[in-house]
Design a protein around this motif. Structure first.
Motif, mmCIF file in Angstrom:
data_model
loop_
_atom_site.group_PDB
_atom_site.id
_atom_site.type_symbol
_atom_site.label_atom_id
_atom_site.label_comp_id
_atom_site.label_asym_id
_atom_site.label_seq_id
_atom_site.Cartn_x
_atom_site.Cartn_y
_atom_site.Cartn_z
ATOM 1 N N VAL A 1 -1.853 55.913 16.723
ATOM 2 C CA VAL A 1 -1.083 54.671 16.624
ATOM 3 C C VAL A 1 -0.726 54.139 18.007
ATOM 4 O O VAL A 1 -0.876 52.934 18.279
ATOM 5 N N ILE A 2 -0.262 55.013 18.900
ATOM 6 C CA ILE A 2 0.123 54.574 20.250
ATOM 7 C C ILE A 2 -1.080 53.996 21.002
ATOM 8 O O ILE A 2 -1.004 52.897 21.571
ATOM 9 N N LEU A 3 -2.195 54.732 21.005
ATOM 10 C CA LEU A 3 -3.371 54.280 21.751
ATOM 11 C C LEU A 3 -3.944 52.990 21.185
ATOM 12 O O LEU A 3 -4.289 52.061 21.939
ATOM 13 N N LEU A 4 -4.045 52.901 19.870
ATOM 14 C CA LEU A 4 -4.587 51.683 19.249
ATOM 15 C C LEU A 4 -3.698 50.479 19.511
ATOM 16 O O LEU A 4 -4.194 49.382 19.804
ATOM 17 N N SER A 5 -2.379 50.674 19.415
ATOM 18 C CA SER A 5 -1.467 49.541 19.618
ATOM 19 C C SER A 5 -1.489 49.048 21.066
ATOM 20 O O SER A 5 -1.429 47.844 21.322
ATOM 21 N N LEU A 6 -1.623 49.974 22.025
ATOM 22 C CA LEU A 6 -1.646 49.573 23.425
ATOM 23 C C LEU A 6 -2.994 48.971 23.832
ATOM 24 O O LEU A 6 -3.046 47.889 24.431
ATOM 25 N N ILE A 7 -4.082 49.674 23.496
ATOM 26 C CA ILE A 7 -5.406 49.262 23.981
ATOM 27 C C ILE A 7 -5.943 48.045 23.227
ATOM 28 O O ILE A 7 -6.524 47.128 23.824
ATOM 29 N N MET A 8 -5.742 48.016 21.905
ATOM 30 C CA MET A 8 -6.315 46.931 21.105
ATOM 31 C C MET A 8 -5.391 45.722 20.987
ATOM 32 O O MET A 8 -5.865 44.609 20.736
ATOM 33 N N LEU A 9 -4.078 45.919 21.141
ATOM 34 C CA LEU A 9 -3.155 44.819 20.890
ATOM 35 C C LEU A 9 -2.283 44.458 22.095
ATOM 36 O O LEU A 9 -2.392 43.369 22.639
ATOM 37 N N SER B 1 6.095 51.896 18.345
ATOM 38 C CA SER B 1 5.220 52.919 17.745
ATOM 39 C C SER B 1 5.953 54.248 17.599
ATOM 40 O O SER B 1 5.859 54.915 16.561
ATOM 41 N N ILE B 2 6.679 54.651 18.642
ATOM 42 C CA ILE B 2 7.416 55.916 18.576
ATOM 43 C C ILE B 2 8.556 55.824 17.560
ATOM 44 O O ILE B 2 8.769 56.747 16.760
ATOM 45 N N SER B 3 9.288 54.717 17.573
ATOM 46 C CA SER B 3 10.402 54.544 16.626
ATOM 47 C C SER B 3 9.906 54.576 15.190
ATOM 48 O O SER B 3 10.534 55.165 14.305
ATOM 49 N N ALA B 4 8.744 53.926 14.932
ATOM 50 C CA ALA B 4 8.183 53.904 13.577
ATOM 51 C C ALA B 4 7.819 55.310 13.112
ATOM 52 O O ALA B 4 8.019 55.670 11.946
ATOM 53 N N ALA B 5 7.279 56.127 14.025
ATOM 54 C CA ALA B 5 6.922 57.512 13.684
ATOM 55 C C ALA B 5 8.170 58.322 13.356
ATOM 56 O O ALA B 5 8.207 59.074 12.375
ATOM 57 N N LEU B 6 9.212 58.173 14.166
ATOM 58 C CA LEU B 6 10.466 58.897 13.919
ATOM 59 C C LEU B 6 11.084 58.486 12.587
ATOM 60 O O LEU B 6 11.601 59.320 11.836
ATOM 61 N N ARG B 7 11.016 57.201 12.268
ATOM 62 C CA ARG B 7 11.571 56.732 10.994
ATOM 63 C C ARG B 7 10.761 57.248 9.807
ATOM 64 O O ARG B 7 11.301 57.427 8.719
#
Length: 468
Positions: A112-120, A168-174
């Motif tokens: 999720v982190i890599l896709l959100s940073l690199i693709m978006l 991304s990190i907050s969504a994972a923690l939630r």
């Protein structure tokens, strides 16, 4: 006397039973930190807007408020796409936790982190910085708004990269129900943002008076601060959500499949929503800078009213996902209904405040009587929106937690594009109802979205969505 005592005992019993409901307790334990975080984030945002709206020069203040509104709309498109990807991460992590496949959680977070940073995040940020002028012109910005807003937009787009990482990190923690940590970190960052805004907007402590540009600098720095704290937390390994940066990363086809299956409809939903909102904003921007400033203040207050629905929607996503992962389908439905009930009660209270105290609330933002009058009318309509908005947000959160992101997409397509935009055009441009007409279109949009999501929830088919 005896009857009075018996009645009092009955009330105590009911209160005790209400507080001991395990489903309700689970919902509240996850939702309250998210609600506090979102409410305080919105309140801090409102304070920022008030600072800009109450600068000495009324025309500069209106242009600054309009600049924030217009630059926020394309920014929200990027944030919405990142959030859509995070919806898949939250749902998957909740499912893996419920089914005790915790070995999948860390690799899901990395994807999720890599896709959100690199693709978006990085591509959107670069495009935003390069095409600042054309984007703002497309949004309908007048010359005064363009003049004060260009630097703000560029700075905000740099901060967007860090904001995406935080989301991304907050969504994972939630997804695992750990909502207190992101709350504490984001509250600290937002507090810094407010202090930084005051210093840089007004030029306190001998610093230059930067106006709306100062607000952008403070916001970007606060995003960096939140990134540092969140990253430190997950690499320490004290949570189920952890990140071992030394461990080699491998692409997992099943995780990509799940993210695509859940995330693509969620991304399309957000694209439809933001495209609709952009068209809606352009319609309102045609009414002039002062009316648009009134509209932006109304939107800012509306964002506060979103928070109960969003907070309990996040709780519903986590709890429904975990329950379905554990194959407890009736429990998943109970969680969804309980979150809806509590969130709706809070939204109703907010609706009463907006309806009866609209002029006083708007007066905190601006001293301009025209802005107060326009925005107060919009707030009365916002009050009527509340029950449908809250229910729709919470039930959509439950569907997303189950991995059912198609029907929220359908609801948003019909509600925003076919109802809000078309109706706003008719009421504002054809029938001349002005800002009130635009907000009547918002009411009908929320009602239609609620109807679609509610009917899908009632079928119960969302309980049987499969992931790998």
């Amino acid at each position: 006397m005896f009857a009075s005592k018996e009645s009092g005992d009955g009330k105590k019993t009911r209160i005790f039973m209400w507080s001991k409901n395990s489903t309700r307790n689970d919902v509240i334990n996850i939702a309250w930190p998210v609600l506090l975080e979102l409410l305080m984030g919105s309140l801090f945002g409102m304070v920022d807007m008030m600072m800009l709206g109450r600068m000495g020069d009324n025309s500069l203040a209106a242009a600054s408020v309009s600049a924030v509104g217009m630059t926020n709309q394309p920014l929200f498109i990027g944030l919405s796409l990142v959030q859509a990807l995070n919806v898949g991460g939250t749902a998957m992590i909740a499912r893996y936790l419920g089914s005790k496949r915790t070995d999948k959680i860390e690799t899901t977070l990395k994807h999720v982190i890599l896709l959100s940073l690199i693709m978006l995040a990085i591509p959107i940020s670069v495009l935003g910085i390069i095409f600042t002028g054309p984007i703002m012109k497309f949004m309908g910005a007048a010359n005064d708004t363009l003049q004060v807003g260009g630097s703000y937009f560029k700075i905000i787009m740099v901060g967007f990269i860090f904001q995406s990482f935080n989301m991304s990190i907050s969504a994972a923690l939630r997804g695992i129900g750990e909502t207190k940590t992101p709350m504490k970190i984001n509250l600290r960052a937002n507090f810094f943002n407010v202090i930084g805004n005051a210093v840089l907007i007004y030029g306190l402590f001998g610093l230059p008076k930067l106006g709306v540009t100062g607000a952008g600098i403070s916001t970007a720095i606060s995003n960096v601060i939140a990134s540092v704290f969140l990253f430190r937390y997950i690499i320490k390994g004290k949570s189920i959500i952890k990140l071992d940066i030394k461990k080699s990363f491998k692409i997992d086809k099943n995780i990509i499949y799940n993210l695509v299956k859940i995330g693509v409809p969620a991304s399309l939903e957000q694209l439809v929503l933001r495209a609709g909102v952009l068209m809606f904003v352009r319609i309102v921007a045609g009414l002039g800078t002062v009316v648009y400033a009134s509209h932006q203040i109304s939107l800012n207050i509306l964002s506060l009213s979103f928070q109960p629905g969003q907070a309990f929607g996040i709780a519903a996503s986590s709890l429904v996902g975990r329950s379905i992962g554990a194959k407890e389908l009736s429990k998943a439905e109970s969680y969804a209904k309980e979150t809806r009930k509590i969130g709706s009660l809070i939204s109703t209270f907010m609706a009463i405040i907006f309806f009866f105290f609209g002029p006083q609330i708007v007066g905190l933002y601006s001293k301009d009587p025209r802005i107060i009058q326009n925005a107060s009318i919009a707030l009365k309509i916002i009050a009527l929106v509340q029950p449908f908005q809250s229910s729709q947000l919470i039930l959509a959160g439950a569907l997303r937690g189950a991995g059912d992101t198609f029907w929220p997409l359908v609801a948003t397509f019909v509600g925003v594009l076919l109802i809000r935009v078309v109706l706003a055009h008719l009421l504002v441009n054809i029938f001349g109802y002005g800002l009130a007409g635009a907000w009547m279109a918002v009411f009908m949009d929320q009602f239609v979205r609620w109807f679609f999501v509610y009917m899908r929830f009632r079928t119960g088919k969302w309980k049987y969505i499969k992931i790998r």
